[in-house]
Design an enzyme around this catalytic site. Structure first.
Site, short mmCIF file in Angstrom:
data_model
loop_
_atom_site.label_atom_id
_atom_site.label_comp_id
_atom_site.label_asym_id
_atom_site.label_seq_id
_atom_site.Cartn_x
_atom_site.Cartn_y
_atom_site.Cartn_z
N GLN A 54 0.82 -1.21 0.00
CA GLN A 54 0.00 0.00 0.00
C GLN A 54 0.86 1.26 0.00
OE1 GLN A 54 -2.66 -0.44 3.38
NE2 GLN A 54 -3.53 -2.33 2.58
N HIS A 94 -1.27 0.24 5.56
CA HIS A 94 -1.87 1.17 6.52
C HIS A 94 -0.97 2.35 6.87
CE1 HIS A 94 -4.95 -1.99 8.17
NE2 HIS A 94 -4.91 -1.95 6.86
N GLU A 109 -15.62 3.01 9.49
CA GLU A 109 -16.15 4.06 10.37
C GLU A 109 -16.09 5.45 9.73
OE1 GLU A 109 -13.94 4.03 14.03
OE2 GLU A 109 -14.73 2.05 14.62
N TYR A 141 -10.67 6.69 19.98
CA TYR A 141 -11.67 6.04 19.13
C TYR A 141 -11.63 4.51 19.23
CZ TYR A 141 -12.88 10.66 17.82
OH TYR A 141 -13.32 11.97 17.91
N TYR A 158 -9.32 -10.43 10.96
CA TYR A 158 -9.40 -11.27 9.77
C TYR A 158 -9.20 -12.75 10.09
CZ TYR A 158 -9.67 -7.34 6.62
OH TYR A 158 -10.10 -6.22 5.95
#
Ligand SMILES: [Ca+2]
Ligand SMILES: [Ca+2]
Length: 334
Positions: free
Chosen positions: A42, A113, A205, A215, A226
């Protein structure tokens, strides 16, 4: 991507290129002087935004996955750099005086991420989404800036009114914590800050971000791991801020604007969120301190980014993983 005041569009490409698009002429120029990115998984080039006084100072900010050096060799982390954008007469330009003003701490192995979406607030501060690098627990670790929303001055220094300023170090950068993978951040016209984040298996979210709030990830999530492991839902731990909207099945949100244009008057005040796995554009309505998904447009492709054009048209970027490569699309009234 981000629009310049003259209507041209800056677009980052993941492998490490910055493009300048002249939309009416359908011309694409190159911006040189970009940082070297750690491309893979990513990771790669991330966001590009303008300084609030760009028209005067030509300053832009870029985010990217930075390769580690020295004892960090083989590791990666998000970085944000500040530079001056100079434009040339042949439809391109250059980044000059590029200075790294922020880094994820610590750098880690793995290539997922990063987050590293950027926004300026009405307070004139630079806001950065810093995802948890698939490491889970750093989102609750105040000695790390992973899994956090970060607030900085435009030179990378820390504003004294940050909630954890007195603790110093990277802790002082933190505005909110307990986040997972945030690929969208936007200020509403009334100054309210919203982000979205990808949940694990379920539990995407949309959050209203409040100063110093937690949070809850990875302690709570409306999704689960997962590998099948349970993560208690938000309702079990009211001390953590619960999302305004929770998506299961997920949409995989990426890109976020709140519409203020003239082309779609019924949608003024709506949020627009791109969807990767959902291959969609999601419209969200806000009211009474809450929010809900109001509409979902099937785009048939992974949508990575959303912007509002100068004339109020919606512009969306497809994802590189689409069969024919990503396209830039303009959405207008018939
Ligand atoms: Ca953008
Ligand atoms: Ca759960």
């Amino acid at each position: 991507m981000t629009f310049l005041p003259d209507g041209r569009l800056l677009v980052t490409e993941k492998e490490g290129a910055l493009k300048l698009l002249n939309l009416p002429g359908k011309q694409v120029g190159d911006v040189t002087g970009v940082p070297r990115v750690s491309y893979g998984g990513q990771g790669g080039f991330g966001d590009v935004i303008l300084h609030p006084q760009f028209a005067r100072n030509s300053v832009v900010f870029v985010s990217y996955s930075e390769p580690g050096q020295g004892e960090d060799k083989g590791l990666q982390g998000a970085a944000v750099a500040r530079a001056k954008l100079t434009l040339n007469d042949s439809g391109g330009g250059a980044l000059e005086d590029l200075t790294v003003i922020w880094r994820q701490v610590p750098k880690v192995s793995g290539r997922g991420h990063y987050g590293h979406r950027l926004a300026f607030g009405p307070d004139g501060k630079l806001w950065i989404t810093s995802s948890e690098r698939q490491q889970f627990t750093p989102a609750q670790d105040m000695k790390s800036n992973l899994g956090k929303v970060v607030r900085l001055n435009d030179d990378g220094s820390v504003p004294p009114d940050n909630p954890f300023y007195s603790q110093g170090g990277v802790t002082a950068q933190i505005w909110s914590l307990g986040h997972r993978n945030l690929l969208g951040i936007v200020f509403a016209p009334d100054g309210t800050l919203y982000t979205h984040e990808m949940g694990p298996r379920g539990g995407d979210e949309l959050n209203r971000i409040e100063k110093g709030a937690n949070y809850g990830y990875p302690i709570v999530s409306n999704g689960d791991h997962y590998d099948g492991g349970d993560i208690p839902d938000h309702s079990t731990r009211p001390e953590f801020k619960a999302p305004l909207v929770s998506w299961t099945p997920v949409i995989s949100p990426a890109g976020f604007i709140i519409y203020t244009g003239k082309m779609f008057p019924d949608w003024v005040g709506s949020g627009f969120i791109g969807g990767l796995s959902s291959q969609s554009l999601v419209r969200v309505e806000f009211s009474g301190g809450g929010a809900r998904e109001a509409q979902r447009f099937d785009m048939g492709r992974r949508i990575r980014e959303v912007e509002q054009g100068p004339d109020g048209a919606l512009w969306v970027l497809e994802d590189e993983r689409n069969m024919s490569g990503g396209r830039l699309l303009r959405l207008t009234t018939p």
